[in-house]
Design a protein around this motif. Structure first.
Motif, PDB file in Angstrom:
ATOM      1  N   PRO A 182      45.833   7.846  65.202  1.00  0.00           N
ATOM      2  CA  PRO A 182      44.710   8.805  65.177  1.00  0.00           C
ATOM      3  C   PRO A 182      43.443   8.215  64.584  1.00  0.00           C
ATOM      4  CG  PRO A 182      46.369   9.365  63.531  1.00  0.00           C
ATOM      5  CD  PRO A 182      46.965   8.287  64.372  1.00  0.00           C
ATOM      6  N   SER A 183      42.317   8.668  65.141  1.00  0.00           N
ATOM      7  CA  SER A 183      40.999   8.270  64.656  1.00  0.00           C
ATOM      8  C   SER A 183      40.156   9.530  64.557  1.00  0.00           C
ATOM      9  CB  SER A 183      40.347   7.273  65.611  1.00  0.00           C
ATOM     10  OG  SER A 183      38.996   7.047  65.268  1.00  0.00           O
ATOM     11  N   PRO A 184      39.331   9.675  63.508  1.00  0.00           N
ATOM     12  CA  PRO A 184      38.550  10.912  63.357  1.00  0.00           C
ATOM     13  C   PRO A 184      37.519  11.117  64.463  1.00  0.00           C
ATOM     14  CG  PRO A 184      37.884   9.261  61.743  1.00  0.00           C
ATOM     15  CD  PRO A 184      39.125   8.745  62.392  1.00  0.00           C
ATOM     16  N   ALA A 187      39.717   1.736  69.574  1.00  0.00           N
ATOM     17  CA  ALA A 187      39.895   0.757  70.649  1.00  0.00           C
ATOM     18  C   ALA A 187      39.788   1.429  72.015  1.00  0.00           C
ATOM     19  CB  ALA A 187      41.253   0.080  70.505  1.00  0.00           C
ATOM     20  N   ASN A 188      38.841   0.959  72.825  1.00  0.00           N
ATOM     21  CA  ASN A 188      38.696   1.495  74.174  1.00  0.00           C
ATOM     22  C   ASN A 188      39.755   0.884  75.088  1.00  0.00           C
ATOM     23  OD1 ASN A 188      37.832  -1.072  74.973  1.00  0.00           O
ATOM     24  ND2 ASN A 188      35.656  -0.552  74.792  1.00  0.00           N
ATOM     25  N   GLY A 210      35.770   9.361  68.401  1.00  0.00           N
ATOM     26  CA  GLY A 210      35.843   8.370  69.467  1.00  0.00           C
ATOM     27  C   GLY A 210      37.260   8.100  69.933  1.00  0.00           C
ATOM     28  N   HIS A 211      37.481   6.852  70.398  1.00  0.00           N
ATOM     29  CA  HIS A 211      38.797   6.450  70.884  1.00  0.00           C
ATOM     30  C   HIS A 211      39.801   6.382  69.743  1.00  0.00           C
ATOM     31  CE1 HIS A 211      37.358   5.419  74.911  1.00  0.00           C
ATOM     32  NE2 HIS A 211      36.333   4.816  74.341  1.00  0.00           N
ATOM     33  N   SER A 212      41.077   6.461  70.101  1.00  0.00           N
ATOM     34  CA  SER A 212      42.138   6.280  69.114  1.00  0.00           C
ATOM     35  C   SER A 212      42.125   4.844  68.594  1.00  0.00           C
ATOM     36  CB  SER A 212      43.497   6.582  69.734  1.00  0.00           C
ATOM     37  OG  SER A 212      43.559   7.913  70.199  1.00  0.00           O
ATOM     38  N   ASN A 213      42.629   4.656  67.390  1.00  0.00           N
ATOM     39  CA  ASN A 213      42.892   3.316  66.903  1.00  0.00           C
ATOM     40  C   ASN A 213      44.109   2.763  67.642  1.00  0.00           C
ATOM     41  OD1 ASN A 213      40.793   3.637  65.020  1.00  0.00           O
ATOM     42  ND2 ASN A 213      42.188   4.527  63.505  1.00  0.00           N
ATOM     43  N   TYR A 214      44.287   1.433  67.601  1.00  0.00           N
ATOM     44  CA  TYR A 214      45.402   0.834  68.338  1.00  0.00           C
ATOM     45  C   TYR A 214      45.970  -0.307  67.521  1.00  0.00           C
ATOM     46  CZ  TYR A 214      48.126  -0.216  72.531  1.00  0.00           C
ATOM     47  OH  TYR A 214      49.148  -0.381  73.428  1.00  0.00           O
ATOM     48  N   GLU A 215      47.290  -0.484  67.608  1.00  0.00           N
ATOM     49  CA  GLU A 215      47.968  -1.487  66.781  1.00  0.00           C
ATOM     50  C   GLU A 215      49.061  -2.178  67.579  1.00  0.00           C
ATOM     51  OE1 GLU A 215      49.321  -0.759  62.453  1.00  0.00           O
ATOM     52  OE2 GLU A 215      51.152  -0.531  63.667  1.00  0.00           O
ATOM     53  N   VAL A 216      49.190  -3.495  67.382  1.00  0.00           N
ATOM     54  CA  VAL A 216      50.305  -4.255  67.950  1.00  0.00           C
ATOM     55  C   VAL A 216      50.879  -5.153  66.865  1.00  0.00           C
ATOM     56  CG1 VAL A 216      49.460  -4.267  70.339  1.00  0.00           C
ATOM     57  CG2 VAL A 216      48.791  -6.109  68.771  1.00  0.00           C
TER      58      VAL A 216
END
Length: 380
Positions: free
Chosen positions: A357-359, A332-333, A361-367
């Motif tokens: 963490p993401s392998p 997620a940017n 690019g951008h980190s993953n994101y969660e809500v």
């Protein structure tokens, strides 16, 4: 002091009665000879040259007035001066009270001015257009007429801005809706016109609304010093947000699957796209968004599909007896994270946003989103 002149033309003639008005009272009467079309004009008086100067018309217009017992060139006139030309016997709207103010900002600060709005709504199937006013009332407006004003601006000279009060709801309206008199409402209409083509295709299958929501706006500081003077309405930027029942939306859009864990794989020539789906991860419902772009001609369709899957996730979580579910964004940017956080503030836990963490690019994101709050939005 004369603040308006009304010319009542005889049918089929270029002559008529002239009424010089002070407020609502007739101060002087006489006759007039003119080839002006019925309408409202701005008028200036050059006494020394004995000349009438009419705004918004080209040269060569005939306008001659003769008063009973008075010389028009010796009278005192207000600035600006309003000129009304009507056909004799023409019915005036009994629900409208013509106001004295003239100019693009004449009533912008009045709390009853129609452009002081907080949201708008356009029913794609019927063309019904309503706005939410600052005073918590909802007002229906003539969308087609406003659009015509925007698309056919005055090219004949100076624009004459006049206003009336609607005696049914007591709101103040401009005769001409444009970016000067009603920037908020005009902005809503222009945004709706951008979203309407794709929305109309979807509306053939069921009820489909475009909600006009404020993206940003900067209110003027006018009137903030004294509580007796209202602040000027904010001139905002508006976005059209599609709205319909989530279940119907999933049946309407090609590229979406059904069931308890539906998904979307939408890609349009405009560049808009959505790859996402509802998942059951060990008994925990997750709405996973792999890719989403909604800035082109098909943005309304992508947003509607995205919303329908959020609702689908809430429905599946409720079926499993859960009060919340996760919304997970892959790489997620910053724009995506802002979107997730906004949803969490509106229909979830506003403190739940976390980077994962993401392998690449951008980190993953969660809500974390609330089942009850999300399903409360699925009301159509």
């Amino acid at each position: 002091m004369i603040d308006a002149i009304r010319i009542e033309m005889l049918p089929g003639h270029s002559t008529g009665n002239a009424l010089f008005l002070t407020g609502a009272a007739t101060a002087h009467q006489g006759t007039a000879d003119t080839d002006l079309d019925p309408g409202i004009y701005g008028l200036a008086v050059q006494k020394a040259a004995k000349k009438w100067v009419i705004s918004g018309v080209k040269g060569g217009i005939r306008f001659y007035v003769e008063l009973d017992g008075a010389d028009p060139w010796t009278l005192n006139y207000a600035t600006p001066l309003r000129l009304e030309v009507v056909r004799k016997g023409q019915l005036l709207n009994p629900n409208e009270d013509l106001l004295d103010g003239i100019g693009p900002d004449a009533y912008r600060n009045d709390p009853q001015y129609i452009d002081r709005v907080t949201a708008g709504h356009y029913d794609v199937a019927t063309g019904k257009f309503t706005v939410d006013h600052e005073d918590d009332s909802t007002v229906e407006l003539d969308y087609a007429a406003i659009l015509k004003h925007i698309q056919q601006p005055n090219t004949g000279g100076v624009t004459m801005y006049v206003y009336y009060r609607n005696l049914q709801n007591y709101k103040i309206y401009p005769r001409l809706f444009d970016k000067n008199t009603a920037p908020n409402i005009v902005g809503m209409v222009l945004e709706t016109e951008q979203a309407r083509p794709s929305a109309e295709g979807l509306a053939r299958l069921g009820r489909f609304l475009l909600e006009l929501v404020k993206v940003r706006g900067s209110a003027s500081a006018v009137g903030q010093v004294s509580s007796q003077v209202p602040t000027r309405a904010a001139e905002a930027t508006w976005k059209a947000v599609p709205r319909t029942s989530a279940g119907l939306m999933r049946r309407m859009i090609p590229g979406m699957t059904g069931g308890n864990t539906p998904s979307a794989n939408l890609r349009f020539p405009s560049g808009d796209l959505l790859k996402s789906g509802v998942q059951n991860k060990g008994g925990q419902v997750v709405y996973r968004v792999d890719e989403m772009i909604a800035i082109g001609a098909n943005a309304a369709t992508v947003k509607a599909a995205h919303r329908s899957l959020i609702v689908a996730a809430a429905q599946e979580a409720r079926r499993l007896g859960q009060k919340t579910f996760k919304m997970f964004g892959v790489q997620a940017n910053p724009n995506a994270r802002r979107h997730f956080d906004k949803l969490a503030r509106e229909v979830g836990d506003p403190r739940s946003g976390k980077q994962l963490p993401s392998p690449i690019g951008h980190s993953n994101y969660e809500v974390t989103l609330s089942v009850d709050k999300v399903l409360a939005t699925n009301v159509l």
